[in-house]
Design an enzyme around this catalytic site. Sequence first.
Site, PDB file in Angstrom:
ATOM      1  N   GLU A   1       4.107  -1.387   9.271  1.00 45.84           N
ATOM      2  CA  GLU A   1       3.032  -1.667  10.066  1.00 45.84           C
ATOM      3  C   GLU A   1       3.237  -2.283  11.259  1.00 45.84           C
ATOM      4  OE1 GLU A   1      -1.122  -4.094   8.856  1.00 45.84           O
ATOM      5  OE2 GLU A   1       0.574  -4.397   7.588  1.00 45.84           O
TER       6      GLU A   1
ATOM      7  N   LYS B   1      -6.757   0.835  10.235  1.00 44.44           N
ATOM      8  CA  LYS B   1      -6.516   0.448   8.873  1.00 44.44           C
ATOM      9  C   LYS B   1      -7.892  -0.013   8.483  1.00 44.44           C
ATOM     10  CE  LYS B   1      -4.209  -3.518   6.758  1.00 44.44           C
ATOM     11  NZ  LYS B   1      -3.308  -4.944   7.072  1.00 44.44           N
TER      12      LYS B   1
ATOM     13  N   CYS C   1      -1.064  -0.710   4.781  1.00 46.03           N
ATOM     14  CA  CYS C   1      -0.892  -2.000   4.052  1.00 46.03           C
ATOM     15  C   CYS C   1      -1.844  -2.374   3.165  1.00 46.03           C
ATOM     16  CB  CYS C   1      -0.918  -2.986   4.947  1.00 46.03           C
ATOM     17  SG  CYS C   1       0.252  -4.290   4.072  1.00 46.03           S
TER      18      CYS C   1
END
Length: 635
Positions: A45, A114, A168
């Site tokens: 990330e 994300k 994540c």
Amino acid sequence: MFGFYRVAAAVPKVRVAKVDFNVEHIIDLWKIAADQNAAVVLFPELSVSGYSCGDLFYQQALHRAVAEGLQKLLTVSQSCRTAAIVGAPVWHRGRLYNCALVLQEGEILGVVPKIFVPEHKEYYEKRWFVSGAGMENETVVLLNKEVPFGTDLLFSYGDEMSFGVEVCEDLWTVVPPSSYQALAGATILFNLSASDEIVGKSEYRASLVGTQSARCMAGYVYASCGMGESTTDVVFGGDAMIAENGMMLERGERFLDESQVIFADIDVERLRNMRISEGSFADGEIRPYRRIALYDLPRTTQLNRYIDAHPFVPSKRSERSKRCREIFAIQAAALQKRLEHIGSKVCVLGISGGLDSTLALLATYRTFEIMRKDPKDIVCVTMPGFGTTERTLENAEKLCAGLGVTLKHIDIGEACMEHFKQIGHDPDEHDVVYENVQARERTQILMDLANELGGIVVGTGDLSESALGWSTYNGDHMSMYAINVGIPKTLIRYLVEWTAEVYPDISEVLYDILATPVSPELLPPKDEEISQKTEEVVGPYELHDFFLYHMIKSGARPKKILFMAHTAFKGKYDEETIKGWLKLFLRRFFSQQFKRSCLPDGPKVGTIALSPRGDWRMPSDAEVDAWLKDLEDIG
């Protein structure tokens, strides 16, 4: 190559906010992945900028450096077929997103933001980033080019393979975005992560990756940022994992001060087949996704993956013991239910001194222990014929004596000779008639004796014999309850070995049974030695169990099974030997389906079963030609 795609999870050295340093290390690992013919390499990330930049994400100098870094990545990758997934902050409509960028051959193919932006404990990403939830059918301008942007992107290589990307925290939610990506057809899922290290988190993180790969019936590739991200109060370890359908294929080492990259080959073809043959995957909600075409991907010529030669048998002794205990419990519970349901007090078994009848007796004995029944109500019958040896007969007698069950001795020689006379068969002609008369005589005795005693005949045949049709129709093929029918031959050997520890008083005879060649003992012995050895006639059971597992579990084509078997048994069997036995397996599997179509009831103990009422519904008259042709085709 047979549906295998090599993937890589890379953890480069990183320095927070030093983009040129980060990009150089990304390029180094990307080149390594390309040299290894990886189709896709994943980076952590925000790997371009560094994850721990904090309020530096407000600084235009950082974003300018990120743009320059991305341009350099595109420039050096213009001739690189390996796709890379990197993390970087991306501006869109006046907002900043934490994104995954998919790069290949000098282009940004798509950008995935994300969705779940954490704001708890040591995480406070919402200070800088907004969620990409609901971002669909959007584009973003990056480096003066309009690029697909949104959470509705899948990246596809024709009809063979497609992958999805999440970032994540997305994995740690109740329903990860990757679940919907998988339902829409993604067979490999990638997660760019920045997951810090605290006690116990590593194990939990691995369980999440493994579980999600199993739930989605997918490959799952995970890369988290390394020690260079460690700052202030948090420490990062650089976790890298590659899992497939619940199995961890590869995992990197944490807390390295150097860059690392791990590789594994994902069996996409297997995953696609399992999605239609197992579970309720096809009933899941299909959400709309834009499919971004990938350029030509590298293909592997050598497999970077462990192929278990004995897929039914756990390799670790502790796991084998656990598996054996579970199977023994399933067998006993199944037989207990049947006996209680029909009100039968007696079980009748034919005991030969071989592996299968030994396991059937042991499972029956265990059932009687649980039910607190007298083992004398287990009636075992030895029925020596023309091929019986002293060794197997003595072992059968010792086993029964050691367990305290009732033993009857009935010689079938005279009855068989009378039958030969009745049908006009020459007893000196040792053909299929000579063999099957003995098998059916034994079954008739067992059935009649069960009727006489008000009991049931417990069958001894196993899964491997059922697959090959290695039984006499309406002979040993038939029983009133087939207690071993779900267990392959390679596993039966370990089950008997395990019971030697459970019942130490009979361990000596059990070990001798384990050392005895597998044989139906229907042909006369030579010098009191078994002359008819099954594996010399039909081939090694370890090969046939391997063929069976991959043909049924993943629907693998014969050429792929041959390739995997050659890899798994390298140094033990050459390719031509494996190919010969595979042809025999295919011919017998197809031609002997009529026997499986009328199998008696018996417990399913594993994921591979051939019951015509459950797992395997195949026409008895199907042709094998296409499967045999596949073995001979080039490519």
